[in-house]
Design an enzyme around this catalytic site. Sequence first.
Site, mmCIF file in Angstrom:
data_model
loop_
_atom_site.group_PDB
_atom_site.id
_atom_site.type_symbol
_atom_site.label_atom_id
_atom_site.label_comp_id
_atom_site.label_asym_id
_atom_site.label_seq_id
_atom_site.Cartn_x
_atom_site.Cartn_y
_atom_site.Cartn_z
ATOM 1 N N SER A 252 0.516 -0.894 0.144
ATOM 2 C CA SER A 252 0.012 -0.216 0.242
ATOM 3 C C SER A 252 0.879 0.872 -0.019
ATOM 4 O O SER A 252 2.214 0.894 0.176
ATOM 5 C CB SER A 252 -0.869 0.454 1.633
ATOM 6 O OG SER A 252 0.008 0.128 2.263
ATOM 7 N N LYS A 253 -0.029 2.358 -0.243
ATOM 8 C CA LYS A 253 0.589 3.620 -0.757
ATOM 9 C C LYS A 253 1.948 4.073 0.683
ATOM 10 O O LYS A 253 2.827 4.209 1.833
ATOM 11 C CB LYS A 253 0.294 4.901 -1.252
ATOM 12 C CG LYS A 253 -0.518 4.727 -2.031
ATOM 13 C CD LYS A 253 -1.331 5.889 -2.770
ATOM 14 C CE LYS A 253 -1.345 5.407 -3.998
ATOM 15 N NZ LYS A 253 -2.677 4.169 -4.429
#
Length: 515
Positions: A252-253
């Site tokens: 994920s970011k």
Amino acid sequence: MTVRTRFAPSPTGYLHIGGVRTALFNWLFARKHGGQFILRIDDTDAERNRAEALQPILDGFQWLGITWDEGPGVGGPFGPYFQSQRGQLYRDAVLKLLESGHAYPDYMSKEETDTLRKQAESQKQNYVHRGRDRTLSPADAVRSFGDKPTTIRLKVPENRTIVVNDQICGKVEVQTNLLGDPVIARADGSALYNFATVIDDLAMGITHIIRAKEHLSNTPTQVLVYEALGVAPPIFAHVPVVNAPNSKEKLSKRKMQQFMTPEVIALLRNVHAVPAEWTDEQIKKNENLNPATVAYYRTLGYLPQALLNYFGRLGWSLDDKTEIMSLDTMIANFGFERVNDSPASFDPQKLHWVAGEYLKSAPIEHKIDGVIPVLQRAGLLGTGVDREKIGKVVAACGDRLKIYADVLNYAAFFFRDPQYDPKAVKQRLHKEGMTQTLRQFAEVLQKVDPFDAATLEASLQTFSDAKQVKAGDINHALRVATTGVMIGPGVFECLAILGKDETLRRIDVALQSPL
């Protein structure tokens, strides 16, 4: 059968690494079998869609070389290729299911549904929704919906086992008694994902659905939609998700922000022309600069071929040893049998190594073309570009360049005055007696001809022997004086590229520096 695969991103954010890996697997499979790869935009989620996110998705795929045979900008016989423009197709399909008795309008209120759910929970049972109107005859269902629109649900058959023979996950079985009747269309006529994707895949002739394993739970419902429409479903292959580095959590970011070190952020400020007023936290939160997105790697100058190689190996292998392989090799050998059924772990260091292997073998002219925009965005080059000098710099950096942005770490001093590292100046330049020694060697440099690396090295050795000073000490002091730092190409190569006049000027400035 002509193989037709598809990738259907939602324009809710920038192009994600996990999505690219899935798209690449679809593309490789289609190319191997001489089929078509379709790009469809699933933009039915109006609340989350972002108009500004679409173009980066298209640009990212085009930059990587993942070209589509049908889709936005290309067209094709099964368009439009945006779900938001295919509403009538979904409405027609809903009506067909109502008429055939496979769907029904559900008039149960939220309060009624909540009451039934609480009753199930009190009995420690899972709530499985079965609307009271599912017993309506097809004619009554169509008539009722025409008089009073409401949500439409698929009628899940009872006491059945749904079997999905997945090409990667194997045989998956789900009991229909555990599945509630899913909503396939809202009261306003808009279709939900599990229904719209089936209608589109069917209409577009998709033969193989290759997607992330997180969609496996949607598959039984989609199989029931295919059955209700009287057609066989495509072949399914659910690829494991990509996990964050050293983690069991999905990439994920947020997880990738940990790799945005002060050094990386400083590099991004230069190569992306980040506004000066942005804080480090603002840069970390910017989607376009996050290591979980393709845009990040494009900005830093990773070769697209290297990314394709790495993403292709992320969960799939040619054998137990090959890491570097051409796109043609991946196309010729790609298949589900060597796709790992466990989550793949993203490794930034390995990707950086793969990038270095590709840049190492790139033609010098390509390297020059690659570093020029990096230097320009960093404000180190104007409109006038000396390709010969840049070529010499790139050659001098050699294998130090893994990505184009590395030119700023190892060679920025060629294009601006040195920014002196105080520690290096103290240790190397201000070492006892070195200032005088360097001043004397500058006099030798004035007479060196030709001013090339070999002649310069021989001159320094002769000088150090005569003065009985270690050549290495002079070498270090000379590097700091002319470049400001202790890392970079060989010092004699640096001097040759700078030229005699610039070398002498920098030595003079360094010797007069108060640092």
